[in-house]
Structures are given as structure tokens and as C-alpha cells.
Design a protein around this motif. Structure first.
Motif, PDB file in Angstrom:
ATOM      1  N   UNK A  58       5.176  12.542 -13.816  1.00 40.10           N
ATOM      2  CA  UNK A  58       5.279  13.963 -14.179  1.00 40.10           C
ATOM      3  C   UNK A  58       6.590  14.547 -13.670  1.00 40.10           C
ATOM      4  N   UNK A  59       7.091  15.518 -14.423  1.00 37.73           N
ATOM      5  CA  UNK A  59       8.294  16.242 -14.021  1.00 37.73           C
ATOM      6  C   UNK A  59       7.873  17.415 -13.146  1.00 37.73           C
ATOM      7  N   UNK A  60       8.495  17.523 -11.985  1.00 39.53           N
ATOM      8  CA  UNK A  60       8.128  18.568 -11.043  1.00 39.53           C
ATOM      9  C   UNK A  60       8.394  19.955 -11.616  1.00 39.53           C
ATOM     10  N   UNK A  61       7.833  20.957 -10.993  1.00 35.48           N
ATOM     11  CA  UNK A  61       7.904  22.328 -11.516  1.00 35.48           C
ATOM     12  C   UNK A  61       9.337  22.763 -11.824  1.00 35.48           C
ATOM     13  N   UNK A  62       9.509  23.324 -13.011  1.00 34.04           N
ATOM     14  CA  UNK A  62      10.798  23.823 -13.439  1.00 34.04           C
ATOM     15  C   UNK A  62      11.847  22.766 -13.705  1.00 34.04           C
ATOM     16  N   UNK A  63      11.468  21.492 -13.666  1.00 30.98           N
ATOM     17  CA  UNK A  63      12.421  20.381 -13.778  1.00 30.98           C
ATOM     18  C   UNK A  63      12.183  19.585 -15.052  1.00 30.98           C
ATOM     19  N   UNK A  64      13.231  18.911 -15.521  1.00 28.80           N
ATOM     20  CA  UNK A  64      13.087  17.995 -16.643  1.00 28.80           C
ATOM     21  C   UNK A  64      12.437  18.640 -17.844  1.00 28.80           C
ATOM     22  N   UNK A  65      11.317  18.049 -18.283  1.00 28.01           N
ATOM     23  CA  UNK A  65      10.618  18.524 -19.469  1.00 28.01           C
ATOM     24  C   UNK A  65       9.512  19.525 -19.157  1.00 28.01           C
ATOM     25  N   UNK A  66       9.254  19.770 -17.870  1.00 31.61           N
ATOM     26  CA  UNK A  66       8.298  20.820 -17.511  1.00 31.61           C
ATOM     27  C   UNK A  66       8.872  22.182 -17.880  1.00 31.61           C
ATOM     28  N   UNK A  67       7.985  23.156 -18.042  1.00 26.64           N
ATOM     29  CA  UNK A  67       8.451  24.478 -18.464  1.00 26.64           C
ATOM     30  C   UNK A  67       9.368  25.075 -17.406  1.00 26.64           C
ATOM     31  N   UNK A  68      10.442  25.696 -17.871  1.00 24.82           N
ATOM     32  CA  UNK A  68      11.417  26.281 -16.953  1.00 24.82           C
ATOM     33  C   UNK A  68      10.816  27.439 -16.165  1.00 24.82           C
ATOM     34  N   UNK A  69      11.322  27.595 -14.954  1.00 20.26           N
ATOM     35  CA  UNK A  69      10.966  28.729 -14.109  1.00 20.26           C
ATOM     36  C   UNK A  69      12.259  29.432 -13.710  1.00 20.26           C
ATOM     37  N   UNK A  70      12.180  30.727 -13.413  1.00 17.79           N
ATOM     38  CA  UNK A  70      13.395  31.425 -12.965  1.00 17.79           C
ATOM     39  C   UNK A  70      13.865  30.876 -11.624  1.00 17.79           C
ATOM     40  N   UNK A  71      15.170  30.974 -11.326  1.00 13.85           N
ATOM     41  CA  UNK A  71      15.702  30.432 -10.070  1.00 13.85           C
ATOM     42  C   UNK A  71      15.341  31.296  -8.875  1.00 13.85           C
ATOM     43  N   UNK A  72      14.054  31.499  -8.700  1.00 10.84           N
ATOM     44  CA  UNK A  72      13.529  32.314  -7.603  1.00 10.84           C
ATOM     45  C   UNK A  72      13.184  31.383  -6.449  1.00 10.84           C
ATOM     46  N   UNK A 192      17.931  19.007 -18.035  1.00  6.15           N
ATOM     47  CA  UNK A 192      17.121  19.791 -17.110  1.00  6.15           C
ATOM     48  C   UNK A 192      17.795  21.085 -16.688  1.00  6.15           C
ATOM     49  N   UNK A 193      17.007  21.958 -16.099  1.00  6.95           N
ATOM     50  CA  UNK A 193      17.490  23.239 -15.595  1.00  6.95           C
ATOM     51  C   UNK A 193      18.144  23.052 -14.225  1.00  6.95           C
ATOM     52  N   UNK A 194      19.111  23.906 -13.926  1.00  9.72           N
ATOM     53  CA  UNK A 194      19.733  23.908 -12.606  1.00  9.72           C
ATOM     54  C   UNK A 194      18.934  24.736 -11.603  1.00  9.72           C
ATOM     55  N   UNK A 195      17.910  25.435 -12.054  1.00  5.41           N
ATOM     56  CA  UNK A 195      17.168  26.355 -11.195  1.00  5.41           C
ATOM     57  C   UNK A 195      16.594  25.682  -9.942  1.00  5.41           C
ATOM     58  N   UNK A 196      15.953  24.489 -10.060  1.00  6.63           N
ATOM     59  CA  UNK A 196      15.392  23.902  -8.848  1.00  6.63           C
ATOM     60  C   UNK A 196      16.440  23.627  -7.769  1.00  6.63           C
ATOM     61  N   UNK A 197      17.554  23.015  -8.142  1.00  8.71           N
ATOM     62  CA  UNK A 197      18.582  22.683  -7.148  1.00  8.71           C
ATOM     63  C   UNK A 197      19.161  23.945  -6.515  1.00  8.71           C
ATOM     64  N   UNK A 198      19.421  24.971  -7.328  1.00 10.60           N
ATOM     65  CA  UNK A 198      19.995  26.203  -6.798  1.00 10.60           C
ATOM     66  C   UNK A 198      19.012  26.921  -5.879  1.00 10.60           C
ATOM     67  N   UNK A 199      17.744  26.955  -6.282  1.00 12.19           N
ATOM     68  CA  UNK A 199      16.747  27.647  -5.462  1.00 12.19           C
ATOM     69  C   UNK A 199      16.505  26.914  -4.146  1.00 12.19           C
ATOM     70  N   UNK A 200      16.439  25.592  -4.190  1.00  9.61           N
ATOM     71  CA  UNK A 200      16.258  24.842  -2.943  1.00  9.61           C
ATOM     72  C   UNK A 200      17.469  24.997  -2.028  1.00  9.61           C
ATOM     73  N   UNK A 201      18.662  25.094  -2.611  1.00 11.38           N
ATOM     74  CA  UNK A 201      19.857  25.349  -1.804  1.00 11.38           C
ATOM     75  C   UNK A 201      19.723  26.685  -1.078  1.00 11.38           C
ATOM     76  N   UNK A 202      19.289  27.721  -1.796  1.00 14.90           N
ATOM     77  CA  UNK A 202      19.090  29.024  -1.172  1.00 14.90           C
ATOM     78  C   UNK A 202      18.006  28.976  -0.105  1.00 14.90           C
ATOM     79  N   UNK A 203      17.031  28.098  -0.286  1.00 14.47           N
ATOM     80  CA  UNK A 203      15.931  27.982   0.676  1.00 14.47           C
ATOM     81  C   UNK A 203      16.296  27.167   1.913  1.00 14.47           C
TER      82      UNK A 203
END
Length: 282
Positions: A58-72, A192-203
Motif C-alpha cells: 500500500x502507498x502511505x497517506x498522501x503518497x504515490x497512488x493514495x489520495x493526495x492530502x494538503x501539506x499540513x 507522487x506528491x511532494x506534500x509528505x516530504x515537505x510536511x515531514x521536513x517541517x515536523x
């Protein structure tokens, strides 16, 4: 061979899932690398070694083919990925399962093992456990002397080179391996979306050192790592020592040892699989 592909909602996320193999077979949940990767390279690389298992890629949340999430940043935490994994297992009716984790996915797998009895063991492939250590290796790959601050190491390294170039230097011991991996990735057509990498960086991901949480547990863990994987080796030796877990080092291989040395990887991987309690049920 049975294969069910679809989307499964888990809390705030909706995950792309490929559920492969006999429903009654021992189950493995595959945790891909990233953050922001996808499960396609794992299935392409490992499926031939996993006959007799039910494997949930499975593709983790907001990643790959999973549905995108905002970079929150609130949406992208290790806790959230752990919760997604458990909710997915529940949705699939899995009362027992093992974990198969690559790179970044190792921290998620270790935290699932630490918290939940449903998980009966894990195989960690090229695990990323200390992100400050990894940031220092990226700085070295950029030709810099590492500093005490991991985020400063990352910032300065990225000023010198693109992220892909730095990771390529650490992950791939040969151009052939890199080209073969890129062929697999390009063949997937996944953007894939850049949101996961950017959000984890902020975290503050790059300040996360999971090493202090490592200790021997009742459920078995085994490591398989490439000798030339600059993203995880030799630090993986420290991880194995703290977990009192066997470590299988594939000579001359990088972060994707099944590409670099498939025969040596197969021996190491099958030995690691055999140590999981689930293997006895096959």
C-alpha cells in the motif's frame, strides 16, 4: 493468483492497496520508503520471493497512488502512519501479520511493533533509523564536513546538489543498478506528491533519532542491508545490536540489494523470512 486492488479509507486518508495472495496465507504488510514514495518498487522487486504469503502493498497517506492530502504537518507524522497501518489491517480483517519495511518505512514498522501485539515480527530492508546520521551522510555526499545540526547538514547539502543526485551517490554502488531502478520507477508512471516530504521536513523528521527506543523484544526482527548502502550501512549494525536481531549484509549491494545482487539477496531474504513466526503457518 488472487489480487485485489482498490482504495481503503483509514481515518483522514484513503490508501491505494494491492492485496496479493491467498487470503488464508500468512500476511505481510509492506511499508515502503520515503516519505512520499510508493509500494510499486517493492512489489516489482520482492514479489517473486514471497510465494506462500498474503502481501498487502500500500502507498502511505498522501503518497504515490493514495489520495493526495494538503501539506499540513499535522497530517504527516509517524503516529499517523502507524495508525493508518493498524486501521488498514483491521479493515482487511487481519488478526495477525508481519511487517516488511524498506528505508523510511522501518521507523513506522518498529513503532507498530513497539505498540501493538497484532504485529508478529518484522524484516527491515536498508532501514533508516537515525535521520541525523543520514543527514551527515548526505553532507558528505555533497563534499562537506558534517556539522552537529542535522537540519543545517541537510540545508547545506541541498545547496550543493539536487536531492536525487545526493541520494543516488549513497544508494547505488554502480550505474547499472541506478539505471535498472530508474527503469522500474519510470515504468510505473506514478507521479507522487511532494506534500509528505515537505510536511515531514517541517515536523523535524531530520532531527529524529529512533535509536534510543531500540531494545530487544519478544517478537523477532531481522535486518537485510546492502554493504554499499550509504543511507543505512554501517549504522544498521548498531540497530541490529540494540535489537539483538540478526543482520544479513549483502556484499557489494546498495539500498536496493535485490537489484544489485539478486542471488545473494534471495538467500539473505529467505533466511530472514524463515525466522518470522508467520512462516511456520505456510
Amino acid at each position: 493468483m488472487r489480487e485485489e486492488i482498490g482504495y481503503i479509507p483509514v481515518g483522514e486518508a484513503e490508501l491505494y492497496v494491492e492485496d496479493v495472495g491467498d487470503e488464508s496465507a500468512p500476511a505481510l504488510l509492506a511499508l515502503h520508503g520515503g516519505p512520499g514514495g510508493n509500494a510499486y518498487p517493492l512489489r516489482e522487486g520482492l514479489q517473486d520471493y514471497l510465494e506462500g504469503f498474503r502481501v498487502v502493498y500500500f502507498d502511505q497517506r498522501g503518497s504515490g497512488r493514495s489520495l493526495e492530502l494538503p501539506p499540513d504537518p499535522r497530517l504527516f507524522t509517524i503516529d499517523a502512519l502507524v495508525e493508518d497501518t493498524l486501521l488498514l489491517a483491521e479493515a482487511l480483517g487481519l488478526e495477525r501479520f508481519g511487517l516488511l519495511a524498506h528505508g523510511f518505512g522501518a521507523v513506522v514498522a518498529l513503532e507498530v511493533l513497539r505498540r501493538f501485539p497484532q504485529a508478529e515480527g518484522a524484516i527491515l530492508l536498508g532501514p533508516w533509523v537515525s535521520f541525523p546520521w543520514l543527514a551527515a551522510r548526505l553532507a558528505e555526499a555533497a563534499g562537506l564536513s558534517p556539522l552537529p545540526d542535522p537540519e543545517e547538514n541537510l540545508r547545506q547539502a541541498l545547496e550543493k546538489a539536487e536531492p536525487k543526485a545526493l541520494f543516488d551517490r549513497l544508494m547505488f554502488p554502480s550505474p547499472r543498478g541506478r539505471l535498472e531502478y530508474e527503469w522500474v520507477v519510470e515504468g510505473s508512471g506514478i507521479v507522487g506528491s511532494e506534500a509528505p516530504a515537505l510536511a515531514f521536513l517541517q515536523n523535524g523528521l531530520w532531527r529524529l533519532d529512533y535509536t534510543p527506543y531500540l531494545s530487544p523484544g519478544r517478537r523477532p526482527v531481522a535486518l537485510v542491508v546492502g554493504e554499499k548502502d550509504g543511507t543505512s550501512y554501517p549504522y544498521a549494525e548498531e540497530v541490529a545490536e540494540r535489537l539483538k536481531a540478526p543482520i544479513h549484509v549483502v556484499p557489494g549491494a546498495g539500498h536496493f540489494p535485490w537489484i544489485d545482487h539478486p542471488e545473494a539477496f534471495e538467500r539473505a531474504f529467505r533466511e530472514a523470512l524463515a525466522a518470522l513466526p508467520l512462516a511456520e503457518a505456510r
